[in-house]
Write a protein that holds these residues in place. Structure first.
Motif, PDB file in Angstrom:
ATOM      1  N   ASP A  63     -52.759 -36.917  35.345  1.00 40.37           N
ATOM      2  CA  ASP A  63     -52.379 -35.976  36.409  1.00 40.37           C
ATOM      3  C   ASP A  63     -52.892 -36.450  37.764  1.00 40.37           C
ATOM      4  O   ASP A  63     -53.917 -37.131  37.872  1.00 40.37           O
ATOM      5  CB  ASP A  63     -52.909 -34.577  36.090  1.00 40.37           C
ATOM      6  N   ARG A  65     -52.599 -35.259  42.219  1.00 40.13           N
ATOM      7  CA  ARG A  65     -52.013 -34.463  43.298  1.00 40.13           C
ATOM      8  C   ARG A  65     -51.100 -35.307  44.175  1.00 40.13           C
ATOM      9  O   ARG A  65     -50.326 -34.762  44.975  1.00 40.13           O
ATOM     10  CB  ARG A  65     -53.137 -33.858  44.154  1.00 40.13           C
ATOM     11  N   VAL A 103     -55.734 -32.891  39.160  1.00 37.86           N
ATOM     12  CA  VAL A 103     -55.144 -31.596  39.493  1.00 37.86           C
ATOM     13  C   VAL A 103     -56.069 -30.473  39.020  1.00 37.86           C
ATOM     14  O   VAL A 103     -56.449 -30.420  37.846  1.00 37.86           O
ATOM     15  CB  VAL A 103     -53.764 -31.452  38.835  1.00 37.86           C
ATOM     16  N   ALA A 104     -56.407 -29.582  39.926  1.00 38.32           N
ATOM     17  CA  ALA A 104     -57.269 -28.444  39.591  1.00 38.32           C
ATOM     18  C   ALA A 104     -56.455 -27.227  39.174  1.00 38.32           C
ATOM     19  O   ALA A 104     -56.897 -26.447  38.322  1.00 38.32           O
ATOM     20  CB  ALA A 104     -58.176 -28.094  40.763  1.00 38.32           C
ATOM     21  N   ASP A 105     -55.275 -27.046  39.781  1.00 34.66           N
ATOM     22  CA  ASP A 105     -54.448 -25.873  39.473  1.00 34.66           C
ATOM     23  C   ASP A 105     -53.864 -26.015  38.066  1.00 34.66           C
ATOM     24  O   ASP A 105     -53.166 -26.994  37.762  1.00 34.66           O
ATOM     25  CB  ASP A 105     -53.317 -25.762  40.494  1.00 34.66           C
ATOM     26  N   ARG A 106     -54.137 -25.055  37.216  1.00 31.56           N
ATOM     27  CA  ARG A 106     -53.750 -25.177  35.813  1.00 31.56           C
ATOM     28  C   ARG A 106     -52.240 -25.084  35.614  1.00 31.56           C
ATOM     29  O   ARG A 106     -51.685 -25.732  34.709  1.00 31.56           O
ATOM     30  CB  ARG A 106     -54.479 -24.122  34.976  1.00 31.56           C
ATOM     31  N   ASP A 107     -51.574 -24.309  36.412  1.00 34.66           N
ATOM     32  CA  ASP A 107     -50.123 -24.240  36.284  1.00 34.66           C
ATOM     33  C   ASP A 107     -49.490 -25.583  36.654  1.00 34.66           C
ATOM     34  O   ASP A 107     -48.559 -26.054  35.982  1.00 34.66           O
ATOM     35  CB  ASP A 107     -49.564 -23.141  37.184  1.00 34.66           C
ATOM     36  N   GLU A 108     -49.998 -26.200  37.724  1.00 38.13           N
ATOM     37  CA  GLU A 108     -49.481 -27.513  38.122  1.00 38.13           C
ATOM     38  C   GLU A 108     -49.785 -28.550  37.053  1.00 38.13           C
ATOM     39  O   GLU A 108     -48.942 -29.412  36.731  1.00 38.13           O
ATOM     40  CB  GLU A 108     -50.097 -27.926  39.458  1.00 38.13           C
ATOM     41  N   LEU A 109     -50.988 -28.491  36.495  1.00 41.20           N
ATOM     42  CA  LEU A 109     -51.354 -29.435  35.443  1.00 41.20           C
ATOM     43  C   LEU A 109     -50.460 -29.251  34.222  1.00 41.20           C
ATOM     44  O   LEU A 109     -49.981 -30.237  33.622  1.00 41.20           O
ATOM     45  CB  LEU A 109     -52.828 -29.226  35.068  1.00 41.20           C
ATOM     46  N   HIS A 137     -61.818 -31.510  36.250  1.00 37.98           N
ATOM     47  CA  HIS A 137     -61.534 -30.072  36.282  1.00 37.98           C
ATOM     48  C   HIS A 137     -61.378 -29.465  34.884  1.00 37.98           C
ATOM     49  O   HIS A 137     -61.462 -28.244  34.747  1.00 37.98           O
ATOM     50  CB  HIS A 137     -60.269 -29.794  37.102  1.00 37.98           C
ATOM     51  N   VAL A 147     -54.051 -25.037  28.729  1.00 42.20           N
ATOM     52  CA  VAL A 147     -53.135 -25.829  29.554  1.00 42.20           C
ATOM     53  C   VAL A 147     -52.032 -26.426  28.679  1.00 42.20           C
ATOM     54  O   VAL A 147     -50.842 -26.421  29.049  1.00 42.20           O
ATOM     55  CB  VAL A 147     -53.899 -26.931  30.313  1.00 42.20           C
TER      56      VAL A 147
END
Length: 605
Positions: A63, A65, A103-109, A137, A147
């Protein structure tokens, strides 16, 4: 078994895993890249050896950003999926990222994992997402599972790794909340409990289940109860294992998995006996999956100790001078008896005497032999104590004979050693590359439990020491790895000394007997006794009695431990101990002083 756990080339690792009884392997990417054989040949070689390839690992830092970097990572993954097709494996381990752009955002991950799942599906592959204990993260298996579930893709699941879970002190009970179908893979590793950063701890000190201090069985059992029905796989990073013979390591590993399943079976039995009725069908289902191993049998004492002696019988001479009663003298062996404890020496042509065999009393010798065979030991028939018995060899080649609780021989001889009660413990020096395997052997096959380990200062390094005892301390075996001086030559397999410690009810009387018999005793020097006086504030006459006899003293709370040592003969010395007021240790405080004295005096001529 993960190929990263073994030494050698990839082909050598595969051959060792197959010979040890494994049915499948994880292929570590670097092992494949370093191999001269193309993936197709490795696939054929595994098939010839009866090995499935269940996992290709690891894929790192997926992953990102940065869209450009993510695209590059996905392309890298597609190439790996193509490689996996050639290799014949459909599951890839994907580690949580450690990079600055993770990536910190779980939805994005989850969305990025979904995209990776699409790429995997194009090649008939799947991915198992794992939380590294040092992930940027995602460092918790519960987060990784959420996730993976949120990715909402049939090719995306999670991998549970016991080390990553237990090293961070995370409760493995949460595994029961993960849908079993989401768990694509289960990796198992133990480790000694160390106070250090988790990354070097992971990379250098992992070991096989039963060799460390982590509750690996809780992770494995909860995964099976949650519905996981895949392989139990070992992934161990260990500097010693990567230098030890691959077949020996693989055999230890295979034994560890059998021992682990035995522990899980006993845990299931404990749940039933405690009255737990909920999900009883799940307990039945999991128990049916586990390899059958005969129940352990609790050792009840040592029946005999056998030594390989030097050509001139120097050790036999020491035993005679101590005052044990000779029972048999023959060209092939000399035997002594005291009460129901036997000693025997055999002329071996060796230049150093050593402990070569132990007779362990067990309630059911036949069952003990069956269990040993199930745990990968070769069981042999031997003649001992006047009867046919069965025996196995420990990793250091010490022969362990399973003996009945009582010795069916005539009236016991009492010998001439005042106060002697029996054998307190035996200390066996281990080759450095067999230490962990020996610990597992005495736990799984010998029925002993690990006590707290010690690193004991020696004049030329550190002695690694691990005491193993039965639950009632009827049998105690201390495993040691001693350092070698740079000037020493020859194989390291038998470095250091071994000894047998005899319990006595009155060490002062025993010491006076030994002095009168002109037994060569070890003395540590006056500095030790000056410190002893300050440390324990003992009466002057008592201190003088200890000093004059060369007795060493350790004290814990009210408990006191008195020790007396003979000089070393070849590679063996004898110890006499008295335990007072419940002392349970082995005199670790005194070990550095004993080792220093032995290095000064050398072996008895």
């Amino acid at each position: 078994m993960a190929t990263v756990s073994l030494s050698g080339t990839l082909v050598e690792k595969l051959e060792a895993a197959s010979a040890a009884g494994f049915g499948a392997v994880e292929i570590f990417e670097h092992d494949l890249l370093a191999s001269r054989q193309p993936p197709e040949e490795i696939r054929r070689r595994c098939a010839d050896l009866g090995l499935r390839i269940n996992l290709f690992q690891p894929f790192r830092d997926l992953d990102s950003r940065d869209p450009a970097r993510l695209a590059a990572n996905l392309e890298r993954a597609r190439r790996k999926f193509g490689l996996m097709e050639r290799l014949g494996v459909d599951l890839m381990l994907v580690c949580s990222s450690v990079g600055d752009d993770a990536v910190a955002d779980r939805d994005e991950l989850a969305a990025q994992l979904h995209t990776l799942g699409d790429a995997a599906t194009e090649h008939g592959a799947r991915i198992a997402y794992e939380a590294l204990a040092w992930g940027r993260h995602v460092d918790d298996y519960r987060v990784a599972a959420r996730v993976a579930q949120a990715a909402d893709h049939p090719a995306v699941g999670t991998c549970l790794d016991s080390f990553h879970i237990l090293s961070r002190g995370i409760d493995p009970a949460g595994i029961l909340d993960i849908p079993g179908a989401l768990v694509f893979f289960l990796q198992l590793a133990d480790a000694p409990r160390l106070e250090m950063d988790v990354l070097p701890w992971s990379r250098h000190y992992r070991c096989f289940p039963g060799q460390g201090g982590l509750d690996v069985a809780s992770v494995a059992l909860n995964a099976l109860l949650a519905g996981y029905d895949g392989p139990l796989s070992l992934e161990v990073f260990n500097d010693t294992f990567r230098q030890a013979p691959a077949l020996q390591t693989a055999r230890d590993a295979h034994r560890s998995l059998l021992h682990l399943q035995d522990v899980m079976r006993r845990r299931i039995g404990e749940r039933r006996s405690s009255g737990v009725r909920a999900a009883a069908h799940e307990l039945d289902r999991v128990e049916a999956m586990l390899a059958p191993v005969a129940p352990p049998t609790t050792p009840g004492g040592l029946a005999f100790v056998e030594f390989d002696d030097e050509d001139d019988g120097a050790l036999a001479g020491l035993i005679d001078r101590v005052g044990f009663a000779r029972d048999r003298t023959a060209p092939d062996a000399t035997a002594w008896v005291h009460e129901d404890v036997w000693l025997a020496t055999r002329p071996s042509g060796a230049d150093r005497a050593r402990v070569s065999g132990l007779g362990v009393r067990v309630p059911d010798p036949g069952r003990a032999a069956v269990r040993a065979r199930q745990l990968g030991c070769e069981v042999v028939s031997v003649e001992a104590l006047g009867q046919p018995l069965q025996a196995v060899d420990a990793p250091d080649t010490t022969r362990v004979t399973f003996c009945p609780p009582r010795t069916p021989v005539g009236d016991p001889a009492h010998g001439g050693v005042p106060g002697l009660l029996g054998i307190d413990h035996v200390a066996l020096t281990q080759p450095w590359y067999e230490f962990d395997g020996a610990t597992l052997f005495w736990k799984a096959v010998g029925g002993l439990d690990s006590q707290a380990s010690n690193d004991v200062p020696d004049p030329y390094g550190l002695v690694r020491s691990q005491a193993m005892t039965s639950c009632g301390r009827e049998v105690s075996v201390v495993l040691n790895v001693q350092p070698r001086r740079a000037a020493e030559e020859g194989p390291s397999g038998r470095d250091g000394t071994q000894h047998v410690a005899f319990a006595t009810s009155d060490l002062l009387a025993t010491a006076d007997h030994l002095l009168a018999a002109d037994v060569p005793l070890l003395h540590v020097g006056d500095n030790y006794y000056e410190d002893l006086e300050a440390l324990y504030a003992v009466p002057e006459d008592q201190l003088a009695a200890w000093r004059s006899r060369g007795i060493l003293v350790d004290q814990t709370g009210r408990g006191r431990y008195l020790q007396l040592f003979t000089r070393t003969v070849g590679g063996v010395f004898l110890e006499f101990v008295q335990r007072v007021d419940g002392y349970t240790g082995f005199g670790a405080r005194n070990a550095p002083f004993r080792l220093a004295a032995q290095s000064r005096t050398g072996p008895e001529a």
